[in-house]
Design a protein around this motif. Structure first.
Motif, mmCIF file in Angstrom:
data_model
loop_
_atom_site.group_PDB
_atom_site.id
_atom_site.type_symbol
_atom_site.label_atom_id
_atom_site.label_comp_id
_atom_site.label_asym_id
_atom_site.label_seq_id
_atom_site.Cartn_x
_atom_site.Cartn_y
_atom_site.Cartn_z
ATOM 1 N N LEU A 244 0.854 -1.191 0.000
ATOM 2 C CA LEU A 244 0.000 0.000 0.000
ATOM 3 C C LEU A 244 0.887 1.237 0.000
ATOM 4 O O LEU A 244 1.845 1.321 0.763
ATOM 5 N N GLN A 245 0.553 2.196 -0.854
ATOM 6 C CA GLN A 245 1.267 3.463 -0.891
ATOM 7 C C GLN A 245 0.255 4.554 -1.190
ATOM 8 O O GLN A 245 -0.280 4.629 -2.283
ATOM 9 N N SER A 250 2.148 4.191 4.200
ATOM 10 C CA SER A 250 2.604 3.082 3.366
ATOM 11 C C SER A 250 2.579 1.801 4.184
ATOM 12 O O SER A 250 2.701 1.829 5.412
ATOM 13 N N CYS A 251 2.416 0.670 3.497
ATOM 14 C CA CYS A 251 2.447 -0.636 4.143
ATOM 15 C C CYS A 251 3.372 -1.554 3.365
ATOM 16 O O CYS A 251 3.346 -1.568 2.125
ATOM 17 N N VAL A 252 4.181 -2.317 4.100
ATOM 18 C CA VAL A 252 5.028 -3.335 3.495
ATOM 19 C C VAL A 252 4.739 -4.663 4.181
ATOM 20 O O VAL A 252 4.335 -4.699 5.355
ATOM 21 N N TRP A 275 -4.998 6.230 17.286
ATOM 22 C CA TRP A 275 -5.556 5.164 16.447
ATOM 23 C C TRP A 275 -6.062 5.813 15.169
ATOM 24 O O TRP A 275 -7.025 6.572 15.199
ATOM 25 N N PRO A 276 -5.444 5.557 14.013
ATOM 26 C CA PRO A 276 -5.892 6.203 12.779
ATOM 27 C C PRO A 276 -7.332 5.832 12.431
ATOM 28 O O PRO A 276 -7.685 4.648 12.397
ATOM 29 N N GLY A 277 -8.153 6.838 12.193
ATOM 30 C CA GLY A 277 -9.552 6.623 11.880
ATOM 31 C C GLY A 277 -9.867 6.829 10.419
ATOM 32 O O GLY A 277 -8.958 6.952 9.580
ATOM 33 N N PRO A 278 -11.152 6.918 10.068
ATOM 34 C CA PRO A 278 -11.551 7.049 8.662
ATOM 35 C C PRO A 278 -10.988 8.281 7.965
ATOM 36 O O PRO A 278 -10.814 8.265 6.743
ATOM 37 N N ALA A 279 -10.696 9.348 8.722
ATOM 38 C CA ALA A 279 -10.170 10.563 8.100
ATOM 39 C C ALA A 279 -8.653 10.520 7.924
ATOM 40 O O ALA A 279 -8.087 11.398 7.277
ATOM 41 N N ALA A 280 -7.993 9.520 8.462
ATOM 42 C CA ALA A 280 -6.539 9.388 8.354
ATOM 43 C C ALA A 280 -6.165 8.731 7.024
ATOM 44 O O ALA A 280 -7.034 8.203 6.315
ATOM 45 N N PRO A 281 -4.886 8.741 6.664
ATOM 46 C CA PRO A 281 -4.470 8.087 5.414
ATOM 47 C C PRO A 281 -4.882 6.616 5.335
ATOM 48 O O PRO A 281 -5.173 6.105 4.261
ATOM 49 N N ILE A 282 -4.868 5.923 6.467
ATOM 50 C CA ILE A 282 -5.413 4.574 6.527
ATOM 51 C C ILE A 282 -6.346 4.495 7.726
ATOM 52 O O ILE A 282 -6.112 5.147 8.747
ATOM 53 N N ASP A 283 -7.397 3.715 7.599
ATOM 54 C CA ASP A 283 -8.336 3.457 8.688
ATOM 55 C C ASP A 283 -7.846 2.187 9.383
ATOM 56 O O ASP A 283 -7.941 1.092 8.829
ATOM 57 N N ALA A 284 -7.297 2.339 10.585
ATOM 58 C CA ALA A 284 -6.655 1.208 11.255
ATOM 59 C C ALA A 284 -7.615 0.038 11.448
ATOM 60 O O ALA A 284 -7.247 -1.121 11.229
ATOM 61 N N THR A 285 -8.845 0.312 11.852
ATOM 62 C CA THR A 285 -9.791 -0.771 12.121
ATOM 63 C C THR A 285 -10.083 -1.564 10.852
ATOM 64 O O THR A 285 -10.086 -2.803 10.864
ATOM 65 N N ARG A 286 -10.319 -0.872 9.755
ATOM 66 C CA ARG A 286 -10.575 -1.569 8.489
ATOM 67 C C ARG A 286 -9.329 -2.326 8.019
ATOM 68 O O ARG A 286 -9.431 -3.452 7.521
ATOM 69 N N GLU A 287 -8.164 -1.711 8.174
ATOM 70 C CA GLU A 287 -6.927 -2.362 7.744
ATOM 71 C C GLU A 287 -6.663 -3.615 8.580
ATOM 72 O O GLU A 287 -6.225 -4.651 8.047
#
Length: 295
Positions: A244-245, A250-252, A275-287
């Protein structure tokens, strides 16, 4: 909220003790008592007792409590459970207070009195899973754990000491604090961390906002070292691959690991100790749920 607060271990209760009731003001949560501690449980919309569902344990940060982790505006686990069809439970850490607030987890080197009193939180969380399995239809092959900060450290410890029970774990803003780690089998691990975290520093160590009493914490393991430990434990081969970028994150992932395990790191440029939420670059819970469901 500080990473931790000093708490004393509550009195020990018999393992078998459990009571359940609807939580006042929270019709979508039920409350259990396991070893004298509160555990909040959410069954997804349309729960069918004839169908076995995955179970996620979500653990609050140091100085928090189960009710805080269950707040959907903060973490979004009720929403995700309803959308994806799994049971989510919010156990309470060790606390001397009657309501269970200002609680911590004994994740090894951290944190507070849960650590200092050598609370057996691995045994407690095993008991939580057993109690939930005794009440609801749980798919024993799909049990997961996640947590924030000190709760994330506890997720790492469960990967070390309860890999026979948990299929995968995910930590947000809490690095590996285990003193000894010999997983019973390879286990999938996801770690999410902001590069500007001022509590659990990305490059290692405790930041200036991490503690009120330095004795309550540790010099935290760095994010790269935490990931490297799991790459070694899971016998992963080859370099990390970008999965993910996006702007600000980013995710590796290491995918060629023993027994089909995976190790993944998601880093955000900003966000601090949160805790990154829906407004963050990634939504931690969904990820996290995407990672769990693919494990």
């Amino acid at each position: 909220m500080p990473l931790l607060a000093q708490v004393e271990q509550p009195a020990r209760w018999p393992l078998a003790e459990a009571a359940i009731r609807s939580t006042a003001g929270e019709p979508n949560l039920q409350e259990l008592r396991v070893q004298g501690r509160k555990v909040l449980v959410h069954l997804p919309a349309g729960y069918d007792a004839a169908r076995a569902l995955p179970l996620v344990l979500a653990m609050h940060g140091g100085g928090g409590h189960a009710g805080l982790m269950a707040e959907d505006g903060r973490y979004g686990w009720l929403r995700q459970a309803d959308e994806s069809g799994f049971i989510v439970a919010f156990p309470n850490g060790a606390s001397r207070l009657p309501g269970g607030r200002l609680a911590t987890w004994n994740a090894g080197g951290c944190c507070g009195y849960a650590r200092d009193q050598n609370v057996d939180d691995v045994a407690f969380l095993r008991a939580v899973v057993a109690e939930i399995k005794g009440r609801y239809r749980v798919d024993s092959a799909r049990i997961f754990a996640t947590g924030m900060s000190n709760g994330g450290m506890m997720a790492h410890r469960l990967a070390c000491d309860a890999a026979d029970l948990f299929r995968a774990v995910a930590s947000v803003a809490g690095t590996d604090a285990s003193a000894h780690c010999q997983p019973a089998r390879p286990i999938a691990v996801l770690h999410i961390h902001a590069r500007d975290d001022d509590h659990v520093l990305y490059a290692g160590g405790a930041g200036p906002q991490a503690f009120r009493d330095r004795r309550s914490v540790m010099e935290f393991v760095s994010v790269p070292d935490t990931v490297a430990r799991w790459v070694q434990r899971d016998q992963c081969r080859g370099p990390a691959q970008s999965v993910l970028q996006v702007a600000g994150a980013s995710c590796v992932a290491y995918r060629d690991c023993a027994a089909g395990a995976r190790v993944q790191l998601c880093s955000t440029d900003t966000g601090g100790h949160s805790w990154p939420g829906p407004a963050a670059p990634i939504d931690a819970t969904r990820e996290i749920w995407r990672f769990f469901s693919g494990s």
